[in-house]
Enzyme design. Structure first.
Site, PDB file in Angstrom:
ATOM      1  N   VAL A   1       0.799  -1.225   0.000  1.00  0.00           N
ATOM      2  CA  VAL A   1       0.000   0.000   0.000  1.00  0.00           C
ATOM      3  C   VAL A   1       0.832   1.275   0.000  1.00  0.00           C
ATOM      4  O   VAL A   1       0.295   2.355  -0.245  1.00  0.00           O
ATOM      5  CB  VAL A   1      -0.965   0.044   1.208  1.00  0.00           C
ATOM      6  CG1 VAL A   1      -2.032  -1.016   1.088  1.00  0.00           C
ATOM      7  CG2 VAL A   1      -0.202  -0.068   2.519  1.00  0.00           C
ATOM      8  N   TYR A   2       2.113   1.191   0.265  1.00  0.00           N
ATOM      9  CA  TYR A   2       2.917   2.413   0.325  1.00  0.00           C
ATOM     10  C   TYR A   2       2.962   3.087  -1.039  1.00  0.00           C
ATOM     11  O   TYR A   2       3.436   2.507  -2.024  1.00  0.00           O
ATOM     12  CB  TYR A   2       4.340   2.117   0.787  1.00  0.00           C
ATOM     13  CG  TYR A   2       4.472   1.667   2.226  1.00  0.00           C
ATOM     14  CD1 TYR A   2       3.409   1.785   3.131  1.00  0.00           C
ATOM     15  CD2 TYR A   2       5.660   1.120   2.702  1.00  0.00           C
ATOM     16  CE1 TYR A   2       3.533   1.362   4.446  1.00  0.00           C
ATOM     17  CE2 TYR A   2       5.801   0.706   4.023  1.00  0.00           C
ATOM     18  CZ  TYR A   2       4.730   0.820   4.894  1.00  0.00           C
ATOM     19  OH  TYR A   2       4.862   0.410   6.192  1.00  0.00           O
ATOM     20  N   SER A   3       2.450   4.307  -1.069  1.00  0.00           N
ATOM     21  CA  SER A   3       2.411   5.096  -2.306  1.00  0.00           C
ATOM     22  C   SER A   3       1.812   4.303  -3.461  1.00  0.00           C
ATOM     23  O   SER A   3       2.306   4.337  -4.594  1.00  0.00           O
ATOM     24  CB  SER A   3       3.811   5.606  -2.674  1.00  0.00           C
ATOM     25  OG  SER A   3       4.289   6.480  -1.679  1.00  0.00           O
TER      26      SER A   3
ATOM     27  N   LYS B   1       4.406  -6.246   2.845  1.00  0.00           N
ATOM     28  CA  LYS B   1       3.216  -6.541   3.644  1.00  0.00           C
ATOM     29  C   LYS B   1       1.968  -6.630   2.766  1.00  0.00           C
ATOM     30  O   LYS B   1       1.939  -6.116   1.642  1.00  0.00           O
ATOM     31  CB  LYS B   1       2.994  -5.446   4.697  1.00  0.00           C
ATOM     32  CG  LYS B   1       4.229  -5.102   5.506  1.00  0.00           C
ATOM     33  CD  LYS B   1       3.911  -4.028   6.539  1.00  0.00           C
ATOM     34  CE  LYS B   1       5.160  -3.388   7.077  1.00  0.00           C
ATOM     35  NZ  LYS B   1       5.773  -2.446   6.115  1.00  0.00           N
TER      36      LYS B   1
END
Length: 322
Positions: free
Chosen positions: A60-62, A88
């Site tokens: 989900v990061y960026s 993750k």
């Protein structure tokens, strides 16, 4: 650099893990302060040159661009078998049903998407990004076990949750002969120590490695309490984690750092590294001195008096970060 086994495994990881939420396209996802690939590359190179072999990101990061940047940069700078890549799964990656969570469908979809973005055949550590109460734990643990058996992940880890939830997941895996979690990535720093009540003793008892996220409390431990930054202005999640009563702890960090003539970050990280349960704090970086301070904290030995001064102002608080 110092290296340590990850929990009770044979995997050697650096005592500092580079958190890669800082890397990603600013116009993707929810963090406007992230660094694009050109700006990220020197920091990742610096980390490698300092001996850091452990890199943590998430799908989900960026909006997935963190994985893309980390994968491309590492591929050009290091041999795959020399580095440890962690990512993750859980958060929403698109709109609509089955777009998030820890169902078999979600896990099997997202591991393949993460591998594609990272440009690798496997991740070393695949972590669930919080607990999913909407999916039977048996379904989650069997799917994760199948990911490992398919060779797409070497080890499994978990992130912030209640100790009873983590214990239930571990027991379920053991009962069925499935792969168990070897690490817990939890919220732990001088401003948030509720993990000392249940989760950290559980991890110590079960031989689970501990990888604290936000070890510098979103930067609050590194600057005066009222200092305003681009991240603090836009970090809605971070604003919910801490409170005005934490000022006394921040001031204690500042006093000790001034007496030692070192940056505050080194003091806060040295305290965390002093905790016997901690394997490797996950330290984010947007500037070269962030990496320098993280590595230098390994050499800073706090006295018993300094540790008592840092810990004394802490008071119990509500659970944050789960």
């Amino acid at each position: 650099m110092q290296y340590v086994k990850l929990g009770s495994t044979g995997l050697d990881v650096s005592r500092i893990c580079l958190g890669c939420m800082s890397f990603g396209l600013p116009d993707r996802g929810v963090h406007e302060w992230t660094l694009d690939e050109e700006a990220s590359r020197p920091l990742i190179r610096q980390a490698l040159e300092a001996g850091i072999n452990f890199f943590d990101t998430a799908n989900v990061y960026s909006d997935g661009t963190s994985e893309e940047i980390v994968g491309r940069v590492l591929a050009g700078l290091a041999r795959r078998d020399e580095i440890v890549i962690a990512t993750k799964v859980n958060g929403a990656m698109r709109d609509g049903p089955n777009a998030r969570g820890l169902s078999r469908k979600a896990i099997m979809t997202e591991i393949d998407n993460s591998l594609r973005r990272l440009g690798t055949d496997y991740v070393d550590l695949y972590q669930i990004h919080r607990f999913d109460p909407g999916t039977p734990v048996e379904e989650t643990m069997e799917a994760l076990h199948d990911v490992v058996k398919a060779g797409k992940a070497r080890y499994l880890g978990a992130s912030s949750m209640y100790a009873w939830q983590f214990s239930k997941a571990q027991y379920t895996a053991r009962l069925h002969g499935w792969t168990r979690f070897v690490s817990m990535q939890n919220h732990y720093n001088l401003l948030y120590r509720e993990e000392e009540r249940e989760m950290l003793p559980l991890c110590a008892d079960q031989g689970v490695g501990v990888l604290p996220w936000s070890p510098l409390a979103r930067g609050r431990l590194t600057r005066d309490w009222d200092t305003d930054t681009a991240r603090s202005r836009t970090d809605e999640f971070g604003r919910r984690l801490y409170r005005d009563g934490d000022r006394e702890i921040v001031d204690a960090v500042a006093r000790i750092a001034a007496e030692r003539e070192v940056p505050r970050a080194r003091v806060a990280l040295a305290w965390l590294l002093h905790q016997s349960t901690v394997t490797a704090p996950i330290v984010g970086a947007t500037k070269p001195y962030h990496v320098e301070d993280a590595v230098a904290s390994l050499a800073l030995e706090l006295t018993d008096k300094e540790i008592e001064e840092l810990e004394r102002p802490y008071t119990p608080r509500a659970i944050r970060g789960h």
